[in-house]
Design a protein around this motif. Structure first.
Motif, PDB file in Angstrom:
ATOM      1  N   LEU A 260       0.825  -1.210   0.000  1.00  0.00           N
ATOM      2  CA  LEU A 260       0.000   0.000   0.000  1.00  0.00           C
ATOM      3  C   LEU A 260       0.859   1.260   0.000  1.00  0.00           C
ATOM      4  N   LEU A 261       1.845   1.326   0.892  1.00  0.00           N
ATOM      5  CA  LEU A 261       2.673   2.527   0.990  1.00  0.00           C
ATOM      6  C   LEU A 261       3.536   2.716  -0.258  1.00  0.00           C
ATOM      7  N   LYS A 262       4.089   1.627  -0.784  1.00  0.00           N
ATOM      8  CA  LYS A 262       4.940   1.746  -1.965  1.00  0.00           C
ATOM      9  C   LYS A 262       4.116   2.096  -3.191  1.00  0.00           C
ATOM     10  N   SER A 263       2.911   1.549  -3.291  1.00  0.00           N
ATOM     11  CA  SER A 263       2.055   1.906  -4.424  1.00  0.00           C
ATOM     12  C   SER A 263       1.631   3.368  -4.329  1.00  0.00           C
ATOM     13  N   GLY A 264       1.467   3.860  -3.093  1.00  0.00           N
ATOM     14  CA  GLY A 264       1.161   5.281  -2.917  1.00  0.00           C
ATOM     15  C   GLY A 264       2.283   6.159  -3.426  1.00  0.00           C
ATOM     16  N   LEU A 265       3.519   5.790  -3.103  1.00  0.00           N
ATOM     17  CA  LEU A 265       4.686   6.545  -3.578  1.00  0.00           C
ATOM     18  C   LEU A 265       4.777   6.488  -5.098  1.00  0.00           C
ATOM     19  N   TYR A 266       4.604   5.312  -5.671  1.00  0.00           N
ATOM     20  CA  TYR A 266       4.735   5.148  -7.114  1.00  0.00           C
ATOM     21  C   TYR A 266       3.563   5.767  -7.870  1.00  0.00           C
ATOM     22  N   THR A 267       2.422   5.899  -7.218  1.00  0.00           N
ATOM     23  CA  THR A 267       1.310   6.628  -7.825  1.00  0.00           C
ATOM     24  C   THR A 267       1.598   8.123  -7.837  1.00  0.00           C
ATOM     25  N   ALA A 268       2.232   8.606  -6.784  1.00  0.00           N
ATOM     26  CA  ALA A 268       2.506  10.042  -6.674  1.00  0.00           C
ATOM     27  C   ALA A 268       3.505  10.519  -7.720  1.00  0.00           C
ATOM     28  N   ILE A 269       4.461   9.680  -8.083  1.00  0.00           N
ATOM     29  CA  ILE A 269       5.524  10.094  -9.010  1.00  0.00           C
ATOM     30  C   ILE A 269       4.980  10.586 -10.344  1.00  0.00           C
ATOM     31  N   PRO A 270       4.102   9.830 -11.043  1.00  0.00           N
ATOM     32  CA  PRO A 270       3.568  10.339 -12.310  1.00  0.00           C
ATOM     33  C   PRO A 270       2.773  11.634 -12.140  1.00  0.00           C
ATOM     34  N   TYR A 271       2.049  11.758 -11.034  1.00  0.00           N
ATOM     35  CA  TYR A 271       1.245  12.962 -10.820  1.00  0.00           C
ATOM     36  C   TYR A 271       2.117  14.191 -10.574  1.00  0.00           C
ATOM     37  N   LEU A 272       3.143  14.042  -9.765  1.00  0.00           N
ATOM     38  CA  LEU A 272       4.048  15.174  -9.519  1.00  0.00           C
ATOM     39  C   LEU A 272       4.778  15.574 -10.795  1.00  0.00           C
ATOM     40  N   GLY A 273       5.267  14.579 -11.521  1.00  0.00           N
ATOM     41  CA  GLY A 273       5.962  14.869 -12.771  1.00  0.00           C
ATOM     42  C   GLY A 273       5.057  15.529 -13.784  1.00  0.00           C
ATOM     43  N   ALA A 274       3.831  15.022 -13.913  1.00  0.00           N
ATOM     44  CA  ALA A 274       2.893  15.584 -14.886  1.00  0.00           C
ATOM     45  C   ALA A 274       2.467  16.996 -14.505  1.00  0.00           C
ATOM     46  N   ALA A 275       2.339  17.274 -13.202  1.00  0.00           N
ATOM     47  CA  ALA A 275       1.967  18.622 -12.768  1.00  0.00           C
ATOM     48  C   ALA A 275       3.019  19.639 -13.192  1.00  0.00           C
ATOM     49  N   LEU A 276       4.285  19.324 -12.944  1.00  0.00           N
ATOM     50  CA  LEU A 276       5.374  20.240 -13.303  1.00  0.00           C
ATOM     51  C   LEU A 276       5.505  20.377 -14.816  1.00  0.00           C
ATOM     52  N   LEU A 277       5.498  19.249 -15.518  1.00  0.00           N
ATOM     53  CA  LEU A 277       5.633  19.297 -16.978  1.00  0.00           C
ATOM     54  C   LEU A 277       4.432  19.969 -17.625  1.00  0.00           C
TER      55      LEU A 277
END
Length: 432
Positions: A260-277
């Motif tokens: 659960l915690l690792k999937s939360g981290l890996y879910t956040a990565i695309p969202y943070l990257g997409a927000a900045l880009l």
């Protein structure tokens, strides 16, 4: 000189909170599924349920925004959905959770019509791409915050406390909105120099420089083929956005075996990257559009290019390395969010009067969310039938490719041709 960025910040945080609340159920889906003893298909219904009334409320809310203004309608909306999120924490089963999600959908239906109207009222036209991208970036930062923060809350304290926290954040925003937000004409904290800049540059030469253009109204807007084409392309991007929003955490846990915690981290990565880009793409879009006639739909090129970028999702079924999968997710989600933001800017470019902005954005949001409502249900059905997530990504890729073609070739004409607007103006001025 740039105090208007306070308003941009309020809009950014509005969509962030909006999507934190939407994401809360997806983050807690495994715990809720086990506690309520529901199937993947029933979970798909729950994940999409807030869209059911949201979809039908968008156009009425857009019309209310254009009639009563953004301050009142936005305040009412976040108040309602924050109460609904709080009530979700008390759900005792599938039915009660379904009811709170429906109520949340009604409240959240105010955000994009009101936010789009605020952008038209507050943002200089040549800054519109950046400001709209910042507004929509909240829809990515929100899930990233939810994926990280709410995962910790769910893991440590249980899923109900994640809904309580999400609701509390909404009430804090409501207080800030009521204290700070006014129209630029009446905002006492705005300098006269900046006020003059906003009021003199927020409109584009959309329809042949006709002075005092009246509202077109919903019926006239619905006669525009351009509006329908933009609505379809919006739907293609929103479908994939909701595929990520509702099924990405489950995909990472079920297909990739993440905790659960690792999937939360890996879910956040695309969202943070997409927000900045996405913000970078919006800013570059403004620079590319500099010197071009925004009222002639030139921004559609940006929309089409972003949708093509999103078709990278096609490659997910062929990848095994989690790092490559996250990179593809990030770029695909970036394309989707940039396309949605560019479409919102395109609508404001092509609408003759700001008095139609809320209604027009409500129309494309309704169409977009019709596609969005299908994403979790279709994906849930596909998973139930095949026991695989891969076909869900293929369906999304096909829609994105078609959307790029429609955007490029069918969104060229302004909404409300010059003669149509002239006819409306004459009709408004004719004595009854």
């Amino acid at each position: 000189m740039r105090k208007r960025y306070v308003v941009y910040g309020l809009l950014f945080s509005l969509t962030a909170i909006n999507y934190i609340d939407r994401m809360a159920l997806a983050i807690a889906s495994h715990q809720i599924t086990a506690e309520f003893d529901i199937s993947p298909f029933m979970l798909g219904l729950l994940l999409s349920s807030f869209l059911w009334l949201y979809l039908f409320a968008l156009i009425p809310m857009g019309m209310l925004v254009d009639r009563f203004g953004t301050r009142l309608v936005n305040a009412w909306g976040i108040g309602v959905w924050s109460v609904a999120t709080l009530l979700s924490a008390a759900s005792g089963g599938f039915l009660s959770m379904l009811i709170t999600r429906l109520l949340m959908g009604v409240g959240e239906s105010t955000s994009y019509p009101a936010g789009g109207r605020v952008l038209r009222e507050w943002v200089p036209a040549r800054e519109r791409g950046m400001a709209t991208s910042l507004f929509h970036a909240g829809s990515l930062i929100g899930p990233a915050i939810a994926a990280l923060g709410l995962s910790i809350i769910v893991n440590s304290y249980g899923w109900r406390w994640s809904f309580v926290l999400a609701a509390a954040i909404g009430f804090v925003w409501l207080t800030a909105w009521l204290v700070w937000f006014r129209q630029p004409e009446r905002a006492s904290w705005l300098s006269e120099e900046e006020r003059s800049l906003i009021l003199s540059t927020r409109d584009t030469a959309t329809v042949a420089q006709i002075p005092d253009v009246p509202r077109l109204g919903l019926k006239a807007l619905l006669r525009s083929k351009t509006l329908w084409a933009i609505t379809f392309t919006h739907g293609c991007a929103v479908y994939t956005t909701y595929l990520f929003l509702t099924w990405l955490p489950s995909y990472l846990q079920a297909e990739k075996g993440l905790t659960l915690l690792k999937s939360g981290l890996y879910t956040a990565i695309p969202y943070l990257g997409a927000a900045l880009l996405g913000i970078v793409i919006g800013t570059l879009g403004d620079r590319i559009m500099a010197g071009k006639s925004l009222g002639d739909g030139q921004r559609r090129v940006v929309v089409a290019a972003c949708l093509l970028m999103s078709t990278l999702i096609f490659f997910v079924p062929f990848l095994d390395d989690i790092r490559l999968i996250l990179a593809v997710f990030t770029l695909s989600l970036t394309g989707c969010t940039a396309a949605v933001a560019a479409n919102l800017s395109l609508i404001n470019d092509l609408i003759p009067s700001k008095e139609d902005s809320g209604t027009a954005i409500a129309v494309i949001s309704t169409g977009g969310n019709f596609f969005g409502i299908c994403a979790p249900i279709v994906t849930g059905y596909v998973i139930s039938m095949t026991n695989q997530y891969q076909y869900g990504f293929v369906i999304a890729g096909v829609l994105l490719a078609v959307g790029a073609l429609v955007s490029m070739f069918l969104t060229r004409k302004p909404i409300g041709q010059a003669q149509e607007v002239q006819d409306v103006r004459v009709a408004h001025s004719t004595p009854q």
